[in-house]
Design a protein around this motif. Structure first.
Motif, PDB file in Angstrom:
ATOM      1  N   ASP A   1      -6.101   7.190  10.334  1.00  0.00           N
ATOM      2  CA  ASP A   1      -6.720   8.293   9.710  1.00  0.00           C
ATOM      3  C   ASP A   1      -7.372   8.031   8.516  1.00  0.00           C
ATOM      4  OD1 ASP A   1      -7.211  11.036   8.873  1.00  0.00           O
ATOM      5  OD2 ASP A   1      -5.171  11.731   9.321  1.00  0.00           O
TER       6      ASP A   1
ATOM      7  N   THR B   1       0.527   5.845  -0.638  1.00  0.00           N
ATOM      8  CA  THR B   1      -0.202   7.086  -0.568  1.00  0.00           C
ATOM      9  C   THR B   1       0.049   7.788  -1.913  1.00  0.00           C
ATOM     10  OG1 THR B   1       1.288   8.595   0.344  1.00  0.00           O
ATOM     11  CG2 THR B   1      -0.599   7.481   1.714  1.00  0.00           C
TER      12      THR B   1
ATOM     13  N   GLU C   1       0.760  -1.412   0.066  1.00  0.00           N
ATOM     14  CA  GLU C   1      -0.097  -0.127  -0.056  1.00  0.00           C
ATOM     15  C   GLU C   1       0.850   1.068   0.035  1.00  0.00           C
ATOM     16  OE1 GLU C   1      -2.539  -0.269   3.462  1.00  0.00           O
ATOM     17  OE2 GLU C   1      -3.746  -1.670   2.655  1.00  0.00           O
TER      18      GLU C   1
ATOM     19  N   PRO D   1      -8.962   2.975   2.875  1.00  0.00           N
ATOM     20  CA  PRO D   1      -8.910   4.130   3.912  1.00  0.00           C
ATOM     21  C   PRO D   1      -7.835   3.672   4.844  1.00  0.00           C
ATOM     22  CG  PRO D   1     -11.073   3.252   3.613  1.00  0.00           C
ATOM     23  CD  PRO D   1     -10.353   2.264   2.701  1.00  0.00           C
ATOM     24  N   ASP D   2      -7.082   4.548   5.499  1.00  0.00           N
ATOM     25  CA  ASP D   2      -6.034   4.328   6.315  1.00  0.00           C
ATOM     26  C   ASP D   2      -6.890   3.907   7.684  1.00  0.00           C
ATOM     27  OD1 ASP D   2      -4.449   5.279   8.764  1.00  0.00           O
ATOM     28  OD2 ASP D   2      -2.937   5.187   7.022  1.00  0.00           O
TER      29      ASP D   2
ATOM     30  N   VAL E   1      -6.735   9.720   5.142  1.00  0.00           N
ATOM     31  CA  VAL E   1      -5.569   9.483   4.192  1.00  0.00           C
ATOM     32  C   VAL E   1      -6.193   8.297   3.386  1.00  0.00           C
ATOM     33  CG1 VAL E   1      -3.519   8.391   4.243  1.00  0.00           C
ATOM     34  CG2 VAL E   1      -4.076  10.329   5.785  1.00  0.00           C
ATOM     35  N   LYS E   2      -6.097   8.288   2.147  1.00  0.00           N
ATOM     36  CA  LYS E   2      -6.256   7.294   1.142  1.00  0.00           C
ATOM     37  C   LYS E   2      -5.181   6.594   0.808  1.00  0.00           C
ATOM     38  CE  LYS E   2     -10.799   8.306   1.364  1.00  0.00           C
ATOM     39  NZ  LYS E   2     -11.707   7.369   1.928  1.00  0.00           N
ATOM     40  N   LYS E   3      -5.288   5.323   0.780  1.00  0.00           N
ATOM     41  CA  LYS E   3      -3.785   4.674   0.456  1.00  0.00           C
ATOM     42  C   LYS E   3      -4.462   3.913  -0.940  1.00  0.00           C
ATOM     43  CE  LYS E   3      -0.990   4.045   4.440  1.00  0.00           C
ATOM     44  NZ  LYS E   3      -0.450   3.124   5.250  1.00  0.00           N
TER      45      LYS E   3
ATOM     46  N   GLU F   1      -8.807   2.344  -3.897  1.00  0.00           N
ATOM     47  CA  GLU F   1      -8.467   3.150  -2.753  1.00  0.00           C
ATOM     48  C   GLU F   1      -8.747   2.367  -1.396  1.00  0.00           C
ATOM     49  OE1 GLU F   1     -10.584   6.703  -3.425  1.00  0.00           O
ATOM     50  OE2 GLU F   1      -8.730   7.469  -4.474  1.00  0.00           O
TER      51      GLU F   1
END
Length: 322
Positions: free
Chosen positions: A88, A52, A50, A84-85, A91-93, A82
């Protein structure tokens, strides 16, 4: 054109050839429908699981808008998703989908076939040289892009004793350097190979040792101390050589520091070496370690006319720090 310019132009020419032969001039890469930057994105996500978008911008060295558009296309095509972290949610990974993983497997298979096909045209020594050289050059380019002041030569390791490939590598470095700088040929290379091979049989004696400098597993320098062949308990400093890529970066000083420290521990009353006139960088290094010119003579026994020089360092001379 001087040697530095020759090296620069040779590397530039080889780099252009690599770009062409690997297919980077095409609009797509590795038999995929995607550009080189998209293929590299998929490979980085495969390696890191993963990442960002910001991390990909830094890794790929591309501008933010270009990466953003490329990632959107890969998500739309079903290669990426995508994620989600967990810490957080803002933040999109990005990660590979099952479809993306299958495509990456295809890319790896394609790349391996390319490399393996090319390696069939190289002998094992050449293969090792390509492996080490490309890794070092890639790291150097990365340092340039990041603006780092450290160089790959900080990663050079100094060790002592025999290792597989040592005899051939010492001979190879001598043959390559002296053929270019002194015009020596087969006879000189044969003499080096014979001498190194004979010396290796005596490395079990406490008065003999060899030190090697390695970078990325490749031998890039060597020096030996032979405490037997001169007699009178004098040490013979032999086969001090560096790969051209490591000259001028302090690697030679590190090697000589180890060898001279060994000579002092063994309390040899004198350490002698033989070299050729005109090798000014080496001469300066020898001077700094307390060696003095004791004899020189002109001869052509190596295949061309050269001035041989003998240097001697007496026990107790101050040894500089590496």
């Amino acid at each position: 054109m001087n040697q530095a310019s020759d090296t620069t132009e040779a590397i530039r020419s080889a780099s252009r050839a690599i770009v062409r032969e690997l297919g980077f001039m095409n609009s797509t890469l590795a038999a995929t429908p995607y550009s080189a930057s998209a293929v590299h994105t998929l490979l980085e996500l495969d390696a890191h699981q993963e990442m960002t978008a910001a991390q990909l911008v830094q890794t790929l060295g591309l501008d933010k808008s270009s990466v953003s558009r490329m990632l959107a296309k890969l998500v739309e095509a079903g290669e990426l998703i995508e994620v989600p972290d967990p810490v957080d949610a803002r933040v999109k990974k990005l990660a590979l989908t099952h479809q993306g993983q299958q495509l990456v497997s295809h890319i790896h298979e394609y790349g391996r076939r390319q490399v393996q096909s090319a390696l069939q045209h190289l002998n094992p020594t050449q293969q090792q040289a390509v492996r080490s050289g490309l890794a070092s050059y890639a790291q150097a380019l990365k340092l340039c892009r990041s603006g780092a002041t450290d160089t790959q030569h900080d990663q050079v390791e100094i060790s002592c004793g025999y290792r597989p490939g040592l005899l051939g590598r010492i001979t190879e470095m001598h043959a390559a350097y002296y053929s270019q700088h002194s015009g020596f040929g087969q006879f000189f290379e044969s003499q080096v190979a014979t001498g190194v091979a004979e010396f290796a049989t005596r490395l079990n004696r406490d008065c003999n040792n060899v030190w090697v400098a390695t970078l990325n597993g490749q031998i890039v320098g060597s020096v030996s101390v032979d405490g037997q062949d001169l007699g009178n308990n004098h040490a013979h400093l032999r086969w001090f050589i560096l790969d051209d890529s490591c000259r001028g970066h302090g690697v030679g000083r590190k090697l000589l520091s180890q060898a001279i420290a060994f000579c002092d521990r063994m309390k040899f009353p004198a350490t002698q070496l033989w070299t050729f006139k005109g090798l000014n960088a080496a001469r300066h290094l020898y001077d700094s370690f307390g060696f003095e010119l004791t004899h020189e003579t002109v001869g052509n026994q190596w295949g061309s006319v050269v001035t041989e020089q003998q240097f001697t360092r007496k026990y107790g001379n101050v040894t500089p720090l590496p």
